[in-house]
Scaffold this motif. Structure first.
Motif, PDB file in Angstrom:
ATOM      1  N   LEU A 107      -7.528   2.121  46.481  1.00 40.04           N
ATOM      2  CA  LEU A 107      -7.298   0.843  45.564  1.00 40.04           C
ATOM      3  C   LEU A 107      -6.644   1.182  44.406  1.00 40.04           C
ATOM      4  CD1 LEU A 107     -10.906  -0.398  45.805  1.00 40.04           C
ATOM      5  CD2 LEU A 107      -8.875  -1.474  46.991  1.00 40.04           C
ATOM      6  N   VAL A 108      -7.131   2.605  43.769  1.00 39.54           N
ATOM      7  CA  VAL A 108      -6.157   2.863  42.736  1.00 39.54           C
ATOM      8  C   VAL A 108      -4.566   3.195  42.691  1.00 39.54           C
ATOM      9  CG1 VAL A 108      -5.841   4.947  40.905  1.00 39.54           C
ATOM     10  CG2 VAL A 108      -7.960   4.138  41.373  1.00 39.54           C
ATOM     11  N   GLY A 109      -4.276   3.733  44.163  1.00 44.94           N
ATOM     12  CA  GLY A 109      -2.814   3.680  44.567  1.00 44.94           C
ATOM     13  C   GLY A 109      -2.380   2.198  44.580  1.00 44.94           C
ATOM     14  N   ILE A 110      -2.855   1.078  45.110  1.00 44.01           N
ATOM     15  CA  ILE A 110      -2.299  -0.157  45.180  1.00 44.01           C
ATOM     16  C   ILE A 110      -2.513  -0.423  43.758  1.00 44.01           C
ATOM     17  CG2 ILE A 110      -2.914  -2.520  45.950  1.00 44.01           C
ATOM     18  CD1 ILE A 110      -4.454  -1.186  48.350  1.00 44.01           C
ATOM     19  N   LEU A 111      -3.099  -0.309  42.869  1.00 39.43           N
ATOM     20  CA  LEU A 111      -3.085  -0.858  41.426  1.00 39.43           C
ATOM     21  C   LEU A 111      -1.929  -0.190  40.633  1.00 39.43           C
ATOM     22  CD1 LEU A 111      -4.081  -2.230  38.950  1.00 39.43           C
ATOM     23  CD2 LEU A 111      -5.590  -0.267  38.592  1.00 39.43           C
ATOM     24  N   ARG A 112      -1.787   1.172  41.050  1.00 39.84           N
ATOM     25  CA  ARG A 112      -0.649   2.046  40.467  1.00 39.84           C
ATOM     26  C   ARG A 112       0.653   1.368  40.949  1.00 39.84           C
ATOM     27  NH1 ARG A 112       3.650   4.648  42.097  1.00 39.84           N
ATOM     28  NH2 ARG A 112       4.388   6.362  40.480  1.00 39.84           N
ATOM     29  N   ASP A 113       0.744   1.206  42.090  1.00 38.19           N
ATOM     30  CA  ASP A 113       2.022   0.642  42.679  1.00 38.19           C
ATOM     31  C   ASP A 113       2.685  -0.768  42.422  1.00 38.19           C
ATOM     32  OD1 ASP A 113       2.048   2.929  44.219  1.00 38.19           O
ATOM     33  OD2 ASP A 113       1.752   2.177  46.244  1.00 38.19           O
ATOM     34  N   THR A 114       1.362  -1.650  42.120  1.00 33.38           N
ATOM     35  CA  THR A 114       1.562  -2.903  41.699  1.00 33.38           C
ATOM     36  C   THR A 114       2.079  -2.991  40.079  1.00 33.38           C
ATOM     37  OG1 THR A 114      -0.175  -3.805  43.141  1.00 33.38           O
ATOM     38  CG2 THR A 114       0.437  -5.000  40.951  1.00 33.38           C
ATOM     39  N   VAL A 115       1.289  -2.046  39.237  1.00 35.62           N
ATOM     40  CA  VAL A 115       1.734  -1.847  38.137  1.00 35.62           C
ATOM     41  C   VAL A 115       2.991  -1.433  37.897  1.00 35.62           C
ATOM     42  CG1 VAL A 115       1.411  -0.823  35.901  1.00 35.62           C
ATOM     43  CG2 VAL A 115      -0.497  -1.459  37.276  1.00 35.62           C
ATOM     44  N   VAL A 116       3.662  -0.379  38.547  1.00 33.86           N
ATOM     45  CA  VAL A 116       4.922   0.216  38.570  1.00 33.86           C
ATOM     46  C   VAL A 116       6.099  -0.825  38.871  1.00 33.86           C
ATOM     47  CG1 VAL A 116       6.488   1.722  39.829  1.00 33.86           C
ATOM     48  CG2 VAL A 116       4.036   2.608  38.935  1.00 33.86           C
ATOM     49  N   ALA A 117       5.499  -1.768  39.852  1.00 34.12           N
ATOM     50  CA  ALA A 117       6.439  -2.971  40.339  1.00 34.12           C
ATOM     51  C   ALA A 117       6.765  -3.928  39.220  1.00 34.12           C
ATOM     52  CB  ALA A 117       5.906  -3.346  41.737  1.00 34.12           C
ATOM     53  N   LEU A 118       5.597  -4.184  38.787  1.00 31.57           N
ATOM     54  CA  LEU A 118       5.813  -5.108  37.711  1.00 31.57           C
ATOM     55  C   LEU A 118       6.639  -4.566  36.336  1.00 31.57           C
ATOM     56  CD1 LEU A 118       2.143  -6.438  37.549  1.00 31.57           C
ATOM     57  CD2 LEU A 118       4.175  -7.790  38.336  1.00 31.57           C
ATOM     58  N   VAL A 119       6.243  -3.422  36.301  1.00 27.54           N
ATOM     59  CA  VAL A 119       7.243  -2.738  34.956  1.00 27.54           C
ATOM     60  C   VAL A 119       8.566  -2.640  35.364  1.00 27.54           C
ATOM     61  CG1 VAL A 119       7.439  -0.578  33.743  1.00 27.54           C
ATOM     62  CG2 VAL A 119       5.251  -1.512  34.143  1.00 27.54           C
ATOM     63  N   ARG A 120       8.845  -2.569  36.711  1.00 25.05           N
ATOM     64  CA  ARG A 120      10.385  -2.250  36.999  1.00 25.05           C
ATOM     65  C   ARG A 120      11.144  -3.443  37.111  1.00 25.05           C
ATOM     66  NH1 ARG A 120       9.510   2.393  41.781  1.00 25.05           N
ATOM     67  NH2 ARG A 120       9.282   4.149  40.445  1.00 25.05           N
ATOM     68  N   ARG A 121      10.385  -4.471  37.305  1.00 26.05           N
ATOM     69  CA  ARG A 121      11.254  -5.725  37.666  1.00 26.05           C
ATOM     70  C   ARG A 121      11.490  -6.570  36.315  1.00 26.05           C
ATOM     71  NH1 ARG A 121       8.478 -11.050  38.245  1.00 26.05           N
ATOM     72  NH2 ARG A 121       6.938 -11.199  36.959  1.00 26.05           N
ATOM     73  N   ASP A 122      12.283  -7.387  36.607  1.00 24.43           N
ATOM     74  CA  ASP A 122      12.675  -8.230  35.282  1.00 24.43           C
ATOM     75  C   ASP A 122      11.597  -9.038  34.846  1.00 24.43           C
ATOM     76  OD1 ASP A 122      15.212  -7.018  34.897  1.00 24.43           O
ATOM     77  OD2 ASP A 122      16.140  -8.714  35.917  1.00 24.43           O
ATOM     78  N   GLY A 123      11.233  -9.360  33.757  1.00 23.65           N
ATOM     79  CA  GLY A 123      10.008 -10.204  33.559  1.00 23.65           C
ATOM     80  C   GLY A 123       9.047  -9.704  32.578  1.00 23.65           C
ATOM     81  N   PRO A 124       8.160 -10.361  32.232  1.00 31.60           N
ATOM     82  CA  PRO A 124       7.067  -9.944  30.956  1.00 31.60           C
ATOM     83  C   PRO A 124       6.433  -8.472  31.856  1.00 31.60           C
ATOM     84  CG  PRO A 124       6.222 -11.807  32.353  1.00 31.60           C
ATOM     85  CD  PRO A 124       7.573 -11.669  32.795  1.00 31.60           C
ATOM     86  N   ASP A 125       6.274  -7.655  30.598  1.00 31.90           N
ATOM     87  CA  ASP A 125       5.459  -6.457  30.642  1.00 31.90           C
ATOM     88  C   ASP A 125       4.300  -6.574  29.954  1.00 31.90           C
ATOM     89  OD1 ASP A 125       4.905  -3.855  31.341  1.00 31.90           O
ATOM     90  OD2 ASP A 125       6.190  -2.981  29.815  1.00 31.90           O
ATOM     91  N   LEU A 126       3.203  -6.799  30.527  1.00 30.09           N
ATOM     92  CA  LEU A 126       1.924  -7.095  29.898  1.00 30.09           C
ATOM     93  C   LEU A 126       1.080  -5.793  29.760  1.00 30.09           C
ATOM     94  CD1 LEU A 126       0.680 -10.307  31.927  1.00 30.09           C
ATOM     95  CD2 LEU A 126       2.129 -10.176  29.603  1.00 30.09           C
ATOM     96  N   SER A 127       0.293  -5.686  28.562  1.00 30.07           N
ATOM     97  CA  SER A 127      -0.751  -4.419  28.712  1.00 30.07           C
ATOM     98  C   SER A 127      -1.761  -4.878  29.380  1.00 30.07           C
ATOM     99  CB  SER A 127      -1.016  -4.661  26.978  1.00 30.07           C
ATOM    100  OG  SER A 127      -1.979  -5.687  26.349  1.00 30.07           O
ATOM    101  N   ALA A 128      -2.670  -3.862  29.413  1.00 29.38           N
ATOM    102  CA  ALA A 128      -3.881  -4.157  30.183  1.00 29.38           C
ATOM    103  C   ALA A 128      -4.679  -5.108  29.755  1.00 29.38           C
ATOM    104  CB  ALA A 128      -4.676  -2.590  30.136  1.00 29.38           C
ATOM    105  N   ARG A 129      -4.828  -5.345  28.443  1.00 27.38           N
ATOM    106  CA  ARG A 129      -5.703  -6.658  27.785  1.00 27.38           C
ATOM    107  C   ARG A 129      -4.921  -7.862  28.025  1.00 27.38           C
ATOM    108  NH1 ARG A 129      -7.122  -4.771  22.145  1.00 27.38           N
ATOM    109  NH2 ARG A 129      -8.993  -4.137  23.349  1.00 27.38           N
ATOM    110  N   GLN A 130      -3.898  -7.889  28.092  1.00 23.48           N
ATOM    111  CA  GLN A 130      -3.071  -9.029  28.115  1.00 23.48           C
ATOM    112  C   GLN A 130      -3.289  -9.585  29.419  1.00 23.48           C
ATOM    113  OE1 GLN A 130       0.818  -7.910  26.961  1.00 23.48           O
ATOM    114  NE2 GLN A 130       0.398  -8.023  24.921  1.00 23.48           N
ATOM    115  N   LEU A 131      -3.063  -8.723  30.570  1.00 25.07           N
ATOM    116  CA  LEU A 131      -3.163  -8.745  31.976  1.00 25.07           C
ATOM    117  C   LEU A 131      -4.843  -9.392  32.223  1.00 25.07           C
ATOM    118  CD1 LEU A 131      -1.587  -8.773  34.622  1.00 25.07           C
ATOM    119  CD2 LEU A 131      -2.208  -6.501  34.840  1.00 25.07           C
TER     120      LEU A 131
END
Length: 130
Positions: A10-34
């Motif tokens: 699960l932590v690996g899925i979270l990591r991969d998801t966060v990395v993909a969100l950071v790499r893509r064009d679009g908003p980069d949200l903090s943990a609190r914002q998310l």
């Protein structure tokens, strides 16, 4: 009955998801914002600053700052409650719904690529990143 999943997976899925969100064009949200965003989109409303602060156990100013950023990105908007003008309602937006769809797709992909069974999650992440 809920499926039992290895917490490391699960932590690996979270990591991969966060990395993909950071790499893509679009908003980069903090943990609190998310956290605020997901609470607004995944739980029944109406949502208020006061209610979000209580649910997430953070201060109202912290929620306000997160909502300021979500508003700048058009992922959520605030509106004065017509029934109680002292209260502010948090509303979903079309852009926010699209962001959630994208995030679900990214998480689904990460989950499909997650290691199965006895594989070390760190090795699976390294192999996918390489």
């Amino acid at each position: 009955m809920a499926m039992q999943t290895n917490p490391d997976v699960l932590v690996g899925i979270l990591r991969d998801t966060v990395v993909a969100l950071v790499r893509r064009d679009g908003p980069d949200l903090s943990a609190r914002q998310l956290g605020v965003f997901l609470t607004v989109y995944l739980t029944d409303g109406p949502h208020t600053v006061r209610g979000l602060a209580a649910e997430l156990n953070v201060s109202k100013p912290a929620i306000t700052r997160a909502l300021d950023r979500l508003g700048e990105l058009d992922l959520a908007r605030r509106k004065v409650d017509p029934m109680d003008r002292r209260s502010v309602l948090v509303q979903r937006t079309l852009k926010g719904a699209a962001f959630l769809r994208d995030m679900r797709s990214i998480m689904d992909q990460a989950a499909r690529e997650a290691p199965q069974g006895g594989e070390n999650p760190a090795e699976g992440s390294a192999r996918r990143a390489g």
